[in-house]
Each structure stands twice: as structure tokens, then as C-alpha cells.
Design a protein around this motif. Sequence first.
Motif, PDB file in Angstrom:
ATOM      1  N   LEU A   1      23.506 -62.476  18.718  1.00  0.00           N
ATOM      2  CA  LEU A   1      24.673 -61.599  18.656  1.00  0.00           C
ATOM      3  C   LEU A   1      25.370 -61.476  19.999  1.00  0.00           C
ATOM      4  O   LEU A   1      26.561 -61.136  20.055  1.00  0.00           O
ATOM      5  CB  LEU A   1      24.257 -60.205  18.174  1.00  0.00           C
ATOM      6  N   GLY A   2      24.644 -61.718  21.079  1.00  0.00           N
ATOM      7  CA  GLY A   2      25.203 -61.514  22.406  1.00  0.00           C
ATOM      8  C   GLY A   2      25.373 -60.052  22.728  1.00  0.00           C
ATOM      9  O   GLY A   2      26.341 -59.662  23.405  1.00  0.00           O
ATOM     10  N   SER A   3      24.444 -59.233  22.227  1.00  0.00           N
ATOM     11  CA  SER A   3      24.530 -57.783  22.411  1.00  0.00           C
ATOM     12  C   SER A   3      23.177 -57.256  22.891  1.00  0.00           C
ATOM     13  O   SER A   3      22.127 -57.703  22.428  1.00  0.00           O
ATOM     14  CB  SER A   3      24.927 -57.100  21.100  1.00  0.00           C
ATOM     15  N   GLU A   4      23.199 -56.325  23.793  1.00  0.00           N
ATOM     16  CA  GLU A   4      21.960 -55.737  24.315  1.00  0.00           C
ATOM     17  C   GLU A   4      21.383 -54.688  23.371  1.00  0.00           C
ATOM     18  O   GLU A   4      20.187 -54.401  23.399  1.00  0.00           O
ATOM     19  CB  GLU A   4      22.229 -55.097  25.685  1.00  0.00           C
ATOM     20  N   LYS A   5      22.228 -54.125  22.505  1.00  0.00           N
ATOM     21  CA  LYS A   5      21.781 -53.063  21.609  1.00  0.00           C
ATOM     22  C   LYS A   5      22.087 -53.431  20.163  1.00  0.00           C
ATOM     23  O   LYS A   5      23.177 -53.913  19.855  1.00  0.00           O
ATOM     24  CB  LYS A   5      22.475 -51.742  21.970  1.00  0.00           C
ATOM     25  N   ILE A   6      21.093 -53.218  19.292  1.00  0.00           N
ATOM     26  CA  ILE A   6      21.265 -53.494  17.865  1.00  0.00           C
ATOM     27  C   ILE A   6      21.569 -52.190  17.136  1.00  0.00           C
ATOM     28  O   ILE A   6      20.843 -51.200  17.268  1.00  0.00           O
ATOM     29  CB  ILE A   6      19.995 -54.133  17.273  1.00  0.00           C
ATOM     30  N   ALA A   7      22.653 -52.202  16.364  1.00  0.00           N
ATOM     31  CA  ALA A   7      23.024 -51.051  15.542  1.00  0.00           C
ATOM     32  C   ALA A   7      22.866 -51.455  14.076  1.00  0.00           C
ATOM     33  O   ALA A   7      23.694 -52.190  13.536  1.00  0.00           O
ATOM     34  CB  ALA A   7      24.461 -50.626  15.832  1.00  0.00           C
ATOM     35  N   LEU A   8      21.797 -50.999  13.426  1.00  0.00           N
ATOM     36  CA  LEU A   8      21.502 -51.424  12.066  1.00  0.00           C
ATOM     37  C   LEU A   8      22.526 -50.931  11.050  1.00  0.00           C
ATOM     38  O   LEU A   8      22.619 -51.476   9.944  1.00  0.00           O
ATOM     39  CB  LEU A   8      20.099 -50.959  11.659  1.00  0.00           C
ATOM     40  N   GLU A   9      23.283 -49.906  11.404  1.00  0.00           N
ATOM     41  CA  GLU A   9      24.329 -49.448  10.486  1.00  0.00           C
ATOM     42  C   GLU A   9      25.534 -50.399  10.483  1.00  0.00           C
ATOM     43  O   GLU A   9      26.369 -50.347   9.572  1.00  0.00           O
ATOM     44  CB  GLU A   9      24.789 -48.031  10.840  1.00  0.00           C
ATOM     45  N   ASP A  10      25.601 -51.257  11.489  1.00  0.00           N
ATOM     46  CA  ASP A  10      26.622 -52.299  11.538  1.00  0.00           C
ATOM     47  C   ASP A  10      26.152 -53.461  10.642  1.00  0.00           C
ATOM     48  O   ASP A  10      25.101 -54.051  10.883  1.00  0.00           O
ATOM     49  CB  ASP A  10      26.808 -52.769  12.988  1.00  0.00           C
TER      50      ASP A  10
ATOM     51  N   PRO B   1       9.274 -56.992  14.107  1.00  0.00           N
ATOM     52  CA  PRO B   1       8.630 -57.394  15.363  1.00  0.00           C
ATOM     53  C   PRO B   1       9.638 -57.490  16.504  1.00  0.00           C
ATOM     54  O   PRO B   1      10.802 -57.852  16.289  1.00  0.00           O
ATOM     55  CB  PRO B   1       8.032 -58.763  15.026  1.00  0.00           C
ATOM     56  N   GLU B   2       9.192 -57.169  17.705  1.00  0.00           N
ATOM     57  CA  GLU B   2      10.081 -57.174  18.862  1.00  0.00           C
ATOM     58  C   GLU B   2      10.651 -58.559  19.128  1.00  0.00           C
ATOM     59  O   GLU B   2      11.804 -58.705  19.555  1.00  0.00           O
ATOM     60  CB  GLU B   2       9.322 -56.677  20.100  1.00  0.00           C
ATOM     61  N   ALA B   3       9.861 -59.599  18.850  1.00  0.00           N
ATOM     62  CA  ALA B   3      10.357 -60.973  19.056  1.00  0.00           C
ATOM     63  C   ALA B   3      11.559 -61.253  18.159  1.00  0.00           C
ATOM     64  O   ALA B   3      12.495 -61.966  18.548  1.00  0.00           O
ATOM     65  CB  ALA B   3       9.236 -61.980  18.775  1.00  0.00           C
ATOM     66  N   VAL B   4      11.549 -60.684  16.971  1.00  0.00           N
ATOM     67  CA  VAL B   4      12.664 -60.864  16.041  1.00  0.00           C
ATOM     68  C   VAL B   4      13.913 -60.157  16.573  1.00  0.00           C
ATOM     69  O   VAL B   4      15.025 -60.704  16.540  1.00  0.00           O
ATOM     70  CB  VAL B   4      12.290 -60.320  14.646  1.00  0.00           C
ATOM     71  N   MET B   5      13.733 -58.934  17.057  1.00  0.00           N
ATOM     72  CA  MET B   5      14.880 -58.196  17.610  1.00  0.00           C
ATOM     73  C   MET B   5      15.468 -58.917  18.818  1.00  0.00           C
ATOM     74  O   MET B   5      16.690 -58.948  19.003  1.00  0.00           O
ATOM     75  CB  MET B   5      14.446 -56.784  17.985  1.00  0.00           C
ATOM     76  N   ALA B   6      14.608 -59.523  19.597  1.00  0.00           N
ATOM     77  CA  ALA B   6      15.080 -60.268  20.769  1.00  0.00           C
ATOM     78  C   ALA B   6      15.936 -61.460  20.335  1.00  0.00           C
ATOM     79  O   ALA B   6      16.979 -61.755  20.945  1.00  0.00           O
ATOM     80  CB  ALA B   6      13.894 -60.740  21.604  1.00  0.00           C
ATOM     81  N   GLN B   7      15.506 -62.151  19.279  1.00  0.00           N
ATOM     82  CA  GLN B   7      16.289 -63.269  18.767  1.00  0.00           C
ATOM     83  C   GLN B   7      17.641 -62.804  18.235  1.00  0.00           C
ATOM     84  O   GLN B   7      18.675 -63.449  18.466  1.00  0.00           O
ATOM     85  CB  GLN B   7      15.517 -63.980  17.657  1.00  0.00           C
TER      86      GLN B   7
ATOM     87  N   ARG C   1      19.331 -60.094  19.143  1.00  0.00           N
ATOM     88  CA  ARG C   1      20.189 -59.713  20.276  1.00  0.00           C
ATOM     89  C   ARG C   1      20.770 -60.948  20.955  1.00  0.00           C
ATOM     90  O   ARG C   1      21.939 -60.959  21.350  1.00  0.00           O
ATOM     91  CB  ARG C   1      19.391 -58.879  21.285  1.00  0.00           C
ATOM     92  N   LYS C   2      19.957 -61.976  21.085  1.00  0.00           N
ATOM     93  CA  LYS C   2      20.402 -63.200  21.753  1.00  0.00           C
ATOM     94  C   LYS C   2      21.533 -63.862  20.966  1.00  0.00           C
ATOM     95  O   LYS C   2      22.551 -64.275  21.539  1.00  0.00           O
ATOM     96  CB  LYS C   2      19.220 -64.161  21.894  1.00  0.00           C
TER      97      LYS C   2
ATOM     98  N   ALA D   1      16.963 -63.281  11.238  1.00  0.00           N
ATOM     99  CA  ALA D   1      15.904 -63.529  12.225  1.00  0.00           C
ATOM    100  C   ALA D   1      14.533 -63.157  11.666  1.00  0.00           C
ATOM    101  O   ALA D   1      13.544 -63.863  11.899  1.00  0.00           O
ATOM    102  CB  ALA D   1      16.185 -62.727  13.494  1.00  0.00           C
ATOM    103  N   THR D   2      14.469 -62.070  10.897  1.00  0.00           N
ATOM    104  CA  THR D   2      13.193 -61.633  10.312  1.00  0.00           C
ATOM    105  C   THR D   2      12.681 -62.649   9.303  1.00  0.00           C
ATOM    106  O   THR D   2      11.495 -63.018   9.298  1.00  0.00           O
ATOM    107  CB  THR D   2      13.354 -60.264   9.633  1.00  0.00           C
TER     108      THR D   2
END
Length: 370
Positions: free
Chosen positions: A252-261, A241-247, A249-250, A271-272
Motif C-alpha cells: 500500500l505504501g502506507s505506514e498505518k493500516i486502517a481496516l475501515e478503509d 500475523p505481523e508479517a502479513v501486516m508488514a506486507q 503496508r509495503k 496478504a493474509t
Amino acid sequence: MDKTNPPNNPEADDIKPKQRSKRTNVVRNANATNKPRKRARRIQPSGLRRKILLTGIETFGLGIAAFCAIIMLLGYSASRFSGTRFFINLLPFATGVLGLILAVSLFLVGWWRLRKWLQLHSELLAPALSLTMALLITWLVTHDQFTLAYGNFRTLVGGKEEAGRVTIAHQVYAAYRRHDVTQLQKMVNRSQEYRQAIEDAARSFNMDVNLLHGIAATESSFIPRDSSDGGKGLFQITRVPEAVMAQARKRLGSEKIALEDSRHNAFVAAATFKHYLAEMKGDLFLGLLAYNIGPANGGLRFIMQQYGATDFTTIQPYLQTLPRDYPIRVLSYSLAFRLWHKEGKLLAYEESNNAIYIQRIGIPGLHTGL
């Protein structure tokens, strides 16, 4: 001549000094009686504080001893008289409770009399005896028999909900027992590369780090990869869910999530899981099941509404094509990581008294330990 005041009257001269000395003695006596009173007033507050302190220590010791003794007696009684038959189970247990109340009353009366006798010798004896009793009971708590009694007591008070949780907990213990220790140790060794990332994610989302290790172990065995069903990385992240990705990012302090990291992957997983745990109102088993199912088929909440299921036990018959044992596997791995972090090694469940010791340590997220 004035007869009232004779000039030479030796008797009068003798009387006056005696009167003065009496007045002086009265004044001295009054001052002497006043001084101790002032001293007593100064000492009184410290004496009162001392008495309150000693009474508090005595009450604390008696309270600890009584609390543990009641748990042990009720726990043993619940195990001995468990059942639904009136004369064999219910009536003896009720009689035991009445006997416990009577025993406590007799103990309090006896303690009051003993306390009076002890205070005749020293005011420190009663608090010292109560603390000794508390230390003795605390020592008994560390033994395996108390752990069993405490578990029975918790089931007695928790009722149906606790009984169901205990049943599922033993499924977790059985799953841990079936693990191959050598393979399990290899997986624990692989996890060390990602330990810091997982610890940071767990701390950020305020969750048990061993529980997050268990999810990673179940999802990828700590071998990050892209799977055929779309899962990515350490935690096999799929649709989120987008709400989870937003949490994520917040935190991590990063605007972009790299799942391979792996660090990003761990934060998204934490968060999920927190999202689905909140959706399942804190139910650990349902939260893990919802995490595994994800949004497929409308998500676990829709499936439960469809079949009228209310908990993990009642939903299992309707999950024929879905992984019913997923929460059990996660928690068995989580238990392994808790043992490894605590003991520095994996314990064989069937050896010595390990079974009782492992149950005392508890399952991460389910039991926090005794």
C-alpha cells in the motif's frame, strides 16, 4: 629447302583454324558449365530454408492432431472401462492402449506413403493437409464432448489427487447451482463499489481477482461492518500475523493500516490469504480453510498435525465446530464472479448445456479453464 615448314601448304592452313575453334569451344563449354553451378550454390540456402519451414509446418500440424486425438481416445476409454475388475475393466483398457499404439504406427506408415505421393504433385500439399487436420481437431476441442474426454484424461493421469479434486469441484458446482440467482445478482451489483480496490489488491499479490471477490462475498456479502466476533470491514479481518501486516503496508505504501478503509481491508485480506496458502503448500482448499480459522486453536496446521490429516478430505471429519464448507462457499461465489465477468450475466447451471460450459470455464484458483 626446309621440308618441315613448307611455305605454301593449304592443308596446314586449314588445320590451324580448326584447332583454334576447338580450343575456343572447350573454353566456352567450361565457362558455360561453371555458370549454372554458381547459380545453384546461390539458390541452395533459400531452398533449404523453405524445405525446413514446410517440414516444420507439417510436423506442427501432425503433432497437434495426434496430441488431441490421443487425449480424446484415452479420455473416452478411461470413462468406458473405469473400474477395478480385470476382465471387464483393466484388460479391455490395456488392450485399447495397445490398439492405440498400433493405430498410430499404421497412421505414420500411411502418412509417409501419402506424403511421397503428394510431393510428386506439389511440396505444399503435405503441410496444407496436416494443418487442415490440426484445424479440424482444434474445432472439435471447442465441443462439449471433448471437455468430458479431457476431464476423464486428466483424472486418469492425475490419479488419486485429481480424483479427489474433481469430487470437491463438483461440490462447488452444486453449491453454485443452489444459489438464488436474484440474491446473487444483487450481491454482484453491490460489489461494483469495491471492484477497483479488490482488483488492485489481487494484482499486487498476484492472485485471481475472482477468488478475492469470492472471499469478500462469503465474509460480508459486500456489506462492510464490524461483527460480534471481532471481524472488521469488507473481508472481516480479525487477528493477522505481523508479517502479513508488514506486507500489506509495503504494497500500500502506507505506514498505518486502517481496516475501515475498504482498499486497506482488501490488501490485508490478500496478504493474509497468500500467507496461509503458502503455509498449506499451495493447497487451495486448505489455504481457504486456514484463512477462515486464522490463529484460533493453534491454526489449521496444528489441528492437522493433531489428528494426522494430510488434505482437505481427511481433515473434514475433525472440523465439527468449524466451517468445513467455507472453501466450497468461497469457490462457488468465485465461480459466479468469473461467469459474470466473462459473460456479463449469471448462468443457470441446469439450463441447456450450461453445466458442461461452466465446467469448461473452470473454478477460479482450482481450474484455470480448458
